[in-house]
Design an enzyme around this catalytic site. Structure first.
Site, PDB file in Angstrom:
ATOM      1  N   GLU A  58      -4.939  14.613  -5.577  1.00 11.99           N
ATOM      2  CA  GLU A  58      -5.705  13.401  -5.523  1.00 11.99           C
ATOM      3  C   GLU A  58      -5.696  13.806  -3.159  1.00 11.99           C
ATOM      4  O   GLU A  58      -6.545  13.999  -3.071  1.00 11.99           O
ATOM      5  CB  GLU A  58      -4.988  12.112  -5.390  1.00 11.99           C
ATOM      6  CG  GLU A  58      -5.658  10.800  -4.318  1.00 11.99           C
ATOM      7  CD  GLU A  58      -4.967   8.986  -4.332  1.00 11.99           C
ATOM      8  OE1 GLU A  58      -4.801   9.360  -5.699  1.00 11.99           O
ATOM      9  OE2 GLU A  58      -5.784   8.922  -2.920  1.00 11.99           O
TER      10      GLU A  58
ATOM     11  N   GLY B 293      -4.921   8.049   0.095  1.00 14.13           N
ATOM     12  CA  GLY B 293      -4.147   8.370  -0.710  1.00 14.13           C
ATOM     13  C   GLY B 293      -2.670   9.144   0.163  1.00 14.13           C
ATOM     14  O   GLY B 293      -1.918   9.795  -0.121  1.00 14.13           O
ATOM     15  N   GLY B 294      -2.437   7.769   1.014  1.00 13.69           N
ATOM     16  CA  GLY B 294      -1.264   8.413   1.817  1.00 13.69           C
ATOM     17  C   GLY B 294      -1.248   8.105   2.648  1.00 13.69           C
ATOM     18  O   GLY B 294      -2.317   9.363   3.695  1.00 13.69           O
TER      19      GLY B 294
ATOM     20  N   GLY C 271       0.668  -0.598   0.040  1.00 18.07           N
ATOM     21  CA  GLY C 271       0.180   0.037  -0.384  1.00 18.07           C
ATOM     22  C   GLY C 271       0.623   1.253  -0.320  1.00 18.07           C
ATOM     23  O   GLY C 271       1.157   1.752  -1.121  1.00 18.07           O
TER      24      GLY C 271
ATOM     25  N   GLU D  65       1.756   9.097   8.234  1.00 18.27           N
ATOM     26  CA  GLU D  65       3.372   8.910   8.541  1.00 18.27           C
ATOM     27  C   GLU D  65       3.716   8.695   7.060  1.00 18.27           C
ATOM     28  O   GLU D  65       5.180   8.934   7.026  1.00 18.27           O
ATOM     29  CB  GLU D  65       3.554   7.031   9.488  1.00 18.27           C
ATOM     30  CG  GLU D  65       2.699   7.230  10.821  1.00 18.27           C
ATOM     31  CD  GLU D  65       1.377   6.903  10.585  1.00 18.27           C
ATOM     32  OE1 GLU D  65       0.809   7.150   8.814  1.00 18.27           O
ATOM     33  OE2 GLU D  65       0.655   6.739  11.702  1.00 18.27           O
TER      34      GLU D  65
ATOM     35  N   GLY E 188     -22.998  14.655  23.956  1.00 17.39           N
ATOM     36  CA  GLY E 188     -23.147  13.727  25.173  1.00 17.39           C
ATOM     37  C   GLY E 188     -23.051  12.981  24.623  1.00 17.39           C
ATOM     38  O   GLY E 188     -22.558  12.390  23.157  1.00 17.39           O
TER      39      GLY E 188
HETATM   40  C1  LIG Z   1     -11.378   3.012   2.473  1.00 19.13           C
HETATM   41  C2  LIG Z   1     -10.769   2.799   1.562  1.00 19.13           C
HETATM   42  C3  LIG Z   1     -10.250   3.578  -0.102  1.00 19.13           C
HETATM   43  C4  LIG Z   1      -9.212   3.557  -0.320  1.00 19.13           C
HETATM   44  N1  LIG Z   1      -9.094   3.506  -1.894  1.00 19.13           N
HETATM   45  C5  LIG Z   1      -8.106   3.319  -2.778  1.00 19.13           C
HETATM   46  C6  LIG Z   1      -8.225   3.538  -4.329  1.00 19.13           C
HETATM   47  O1  LIG Z   1      -9.569   3.710  -4.497  1.00 19.13           O
HETATM   48  N2  LIG Z   1      -6.949   2.974  -4.929  1.00 19.13           N
HETATM   49  C7  LIG Z   1      -5.973   2.230  -4.212  1.00 19.13           C
HETATM   50  O2  LIG Z   1      -5.672   1.951  -5.061  1.00 19.13           O
HETATM   51  N3  LIG Z   1      -5.544   1.997  -2.793  1.00 19.13           N
HETATM   52  C8  LIG Z   1      -6.746   2.440  -2.203  1.00 19.13           C
HETATM   53  N4  LIG Z   1      -6.628   2.228  -0.651  1.00 19.13           N
HETATM   54  C9  LIG Z   1      -5.863   2.315  -0.202  1.00 19.13           C
HETATM   55  C10 LIG Z   1      -4.908   2.912   0.658  1.00 19.13           C
HETATM   56  O3  LIG Z   1      -4.554   4.295  -0.227  1.00 19.13           O
HETATM   57  C11 LIG Z   1      -4.058   2.322   1.680  1.00 19.13           C
HETATM   58  O4  LIG Z   1      -4.441   1.590   2.524  1.00 19.13           O
HETATM   59  C12 LIG Z   1      -2.486   3.234   1.880  1.00 19.13           C
HETATM   60  O5  LIG Z   1      -2.438   3.984   1.456  1.00 19.13           O
HETATM   61  C13 LIG Z   1      -2.148   2.889   3.353  1.00 19.13           C
HETATM   62  O6  LIG Z   1      -1.893   0.974   2.806  1.00 19.13           O
HETATM   63  P1  LIG Z   1      -1.871   0.093   3.380  1.00 19.13           P
HETATM   64  O7  LIG Z   1      -3.538  -0.064   3.772  1.00 19.13           O
HETATM   65  O8  LIG Z   1      -0.970  -1.186   2.245  1.00 19.13           O
HETATM   66  O9  LIG Z   1      -1.376   0.400   5.375  1.00 19.13           O
HETATM   67  P2  LIG Z   1       0.534   0.336   5.111  1.00 19.13           P
HETATM   68  O10 LIG Z   1       1.320   0.330   4.124  1.00 19.13           O
HETATM   69  O11 LIG Z   1       0.918  -1.834   5.397  1.00 19.13           O
HETATM   70  O12 LIG Z   1       1.035   0.375   6.494  1.00 19.13           O
HETATM   71  C14 LIG Z   1       0.615  -0.019   7.167  1.00 19.13           C
HETATM   72  C15 LIG Z   1       0.945   1.404   8.558  1.00 19.13           C
HETATM   73  O13 LIG Z   1       2.280   1.244   8.850  1.00 19.13           O
HETATM   74  C16 LIG Z   1       2.589   2.676   7.945  1.00 19.13           C
HETATM   75  N5  LIG Z   1       3.963   2.834   7.613  1.00 19.13           N
HETATM   76  C17 LIG Z   1       4.213   2.001   6.483  1.00 19.13           C
HETATM   77  N6  LIG Z   1       5.187   2.538   5.634  1.00 19.13           N
HETATM   78  C18 LIG Z   1       6.387   3.813   6.523  1.00 19.13           C
HETATM   79  C19 LIG Z   1       6.844   3.561   6.665  1.00 19.13           C
HETATM   80  N7  LIG Z   1       7.957   4.034   5.761  1.00 19.13           N
HETATM   81  N8  LIG Z   1       7.862   4.655   7.488  1.00 19.13           N
HETATM   82  C20 LIG Z   1       6.680   5.571   9.526  1.00 19.13           C
HETATM   83  N9  LIG Z   1       5.403   4.040   8.885  1.00 19.13           N
HETATM   84  C21 LIG Z   1       5.346   3.615   8.128  1.00 19.13           C
HETATM   85  C22 LIG Z   1       1.573   2.829   7.477  1.00 19.13           C
HETATM   86  O14 LIG Z   1       1.424   4.636   8.079  1.00 19.13           O
HETATM   87  C23 LIG Z   1       0.432   2.768   8.176  1.00 19.13           C
HETATM   88  O15 LIG Z   1       0.308   3.067   9.847  1.00 19.13           O
HETATM   89  C24 LIG Z   1      -8.182   2.880   0.140  1.00 19.13           C
HETATM   90  C25 LIG Z   1      -7.972   2.365   1.402  1.00 19.13           C
HETATM   91  C26 LIG Z   1      -9.185   2.562   2.342  1.00 19.13           C
HETATM   92  C27 LIG Z   1      -9.313   1.882   3.805  1.00 19.13           C
END
Ligand SMILES: Cc1cc2nc3c(=O)[nH]c(=O)nc-3n(C[C@H](O)[C@H](O)[C@H](O)COP(=O)(O)OP(=O)(O)OC[C@H]3O[C@@H](n4cnc5c(N)ncnc54)[C@H](O)[C@@H]3O)c2cc1C
Length: 385
Positions: A243, A364-365, A133, A368, A340
């Site tokens: 975005e 959208g990122g 992600g 962190e 409340g």
């Molecule tokens: C409702 C919803 C809609 C979405 N819509 C889309 C969409 O339309 N298209 C699409 O492509 N994606 C979409 N996403 C995905 C979203 O962009 C990702 O969930 C997000 O970018 C985080 O990726 P991940 O879930 O794999 O978390 P991970 O990358 O696994 O991260 C897990 C945790 O580790 C932290 N972390 C990771 N790397 C680092 C680092 N280098 N330093 C410090 N902390 C770090 C993160 O901040 C997070 O807290 C959607 C997600 C949701 C929940």
């Protein structure tokens, strides 16, 4: 800044979009939240009004307007508490359609962009995978050439509009050995053989559908490639600014909605013989939150102005995404407290606003990752130009 962000044309556009939202979205929002999807008729009405085409070229029937109008659309959708609907519409318009526009590919224009402008097709952007992600360079879905087609295998997850949508612009590896440089963007129909979709249940923004998508030997014409092979990472990085600014504008609109509902409630609710807005502890809390909101809004206005003028605002946009989304969650938490026990009851819009706020720091990122981007710019001399 007025001449870029708030001309008479902007005011007229805001008025017309506000009226549209009031007539076509507010009365249906509750129903779509319950059904977990936005009615297709909304897409067609948005298309007929020309809203989806505002940034598209005039030769395709669009209005070729700049992103100062995107700010209006995002703010007005959030300002009525319709964050789920907004997420769906924005994924179509600012995630999927932007790639089609940038493809400069007449076939993609005709087959996908025009019907998307008309609201006849609904698009999604599929970057995230179950194993990647934040670290998008680590995606593992592949597209391998076979005659005039690609054969695509892999899976995507958390894809907005992925369940009810018609197509996705998907990030795939056309050269798996090349890391980020091996990523390409392909437009893939979602009703194709080999595609499977699973709807995900979420904490909030229920009106937007979110899906996990499997791709098992999916045949996609090579002519569905956006730009050239290997340009995927470049496209994704380029488009993330709009975005993210969309999320910032949405967060500001959502705060406006929360303040409006909270001030109204504080006026109506009495305790100890007077309206609760007479208690100093509560008044001062609201004053502090509104002060932070105004500072964030001013930062957003300056950044929006610079972005529309064509300046590079990766640092400011990342800072703003952290600031506005974290502030929105704080505002939602503190304002719910003013209600409340009623704040915890579903019928009260503050309850939904509280749930809906939580995603803003993630999609959208994440916050962190935003901090990582800014830190790399400040400490490591990184450039995202
Ligand atoms: C409702 C919803 C809609 C979405 N819509 C889309 C969409 O339309 N298209 C699409 O492509 N994606 C979409 N996403 C995905 C979203 O962009 C990702 O969930 C997000 O970018 C985080 O990726 P991940 O879930 O794999 O978390 P991970 O990358 O696994 O991260 C897990 C945790 O580790 C932290 N972390 C990771 N790397 C680092 C680092 N280098 N330093 C410090 N902390 C770090 C993160 O901040 C997070 O807290 C959607 C997600 C949701 C929940």
């Amino acid at each position: 800044m007025q001449e870029i962000l708030n001309t008479e044309e902007h005011q007229l556009f805001r008025q017309s979009f506000k009226e549209f939202v009031k007539a076509e979205i507010v009365p249906k929002n509750e129903q779509w939240e319950k059904e977990g999807k936005v009615g297709r008729e909304l897409y067609e009405k948005m298309g007929a009004m020309g809203f989806f085409g505002i940034h598209c070229p005039e030769e395709l029937g669009g209005s070729n307007l700049d992103y100062s109008y995107a700010r209006i659309i995002n703010e007005e959708l959030a300002a009525v508490g319709a964050s789920g609907v907004a997420t769906s519409l924005m994924a179509h318009m600012y995630l999927a359609m932007i790639y089609l526009q940038k493809s400069k590919n007449p076939k993609l224009f005709e087959q996908y962009l025009k019907p998307s402008m008309e609201g006849k097709l609904v698009g999604a952007l599929a970057m995230t995978e179950p194993g990647a992600g934040s670290d998008l360079a680590a995606i593992i879905s592949t597209a391998v050439k076979d005659g005039d087609d690609y054969i695509v295998n892999g899976s995507k997850t958390f894809i907005t509009n992925g369940y009810y949508g018609d197509y996705m612009v998907a990030a795939v590896k056309t050269d798996p050995k090349a890391g980020g440089a091996g990523i390409s963007m392909l437009v893939i129909d979602l009703d194709q053989p080999g595609i499977s979709r699973t709807k995900l249940n979420k904490l909030g923004i229920h009106a937007s559908d979110t899906a996990e998508i499997g791709m098992d030997n999916v045949r996609v014409p090579q002519s569905n490639l956006v730009g050239q092979e290997g340009m995927g990472f470049y496209f994704m990085m380029q488009n993330l600014t709009i975005e993210r600014m969309g999320i910032v504008w949405g967060a500001l609109g959502a705060m406006q909605f929360i303040f409006e509902k909270t001030l109204q409630y504080m006026q109506e609710r009495a305790a100890f013989g007077k309206p609760i807005n007479k208690f100093q502890a509560l008044r001062h809390k609201i004053v502090d939150l509104m002060t932070e909101y105004e500072a964030c809004k001013a930062f957003s206005d300056v950044t929006s102005y610079r972005m529309v003028k064509g300046e590079q605002v990766v640092k400011e946009c990342s800072m703003l995404k952290i600031q506005s989304c974290e502030l929105l969650n704080k505002v939602a938490y503190e304002c719910l407290q003013m209600f409340g026990g009623y704040g915890f009851i579903e019928e009260y819009p503050i309850a939904r606003a509280y749930r809906d706020a939580r995603i803003q720091n993630i999609y959208g990122g994440t916050s962190e990752i935003m901090r990582e981007i800014v830190a790399k710019l400040i400490f490591d001399g990184a450039s995202y130009g």
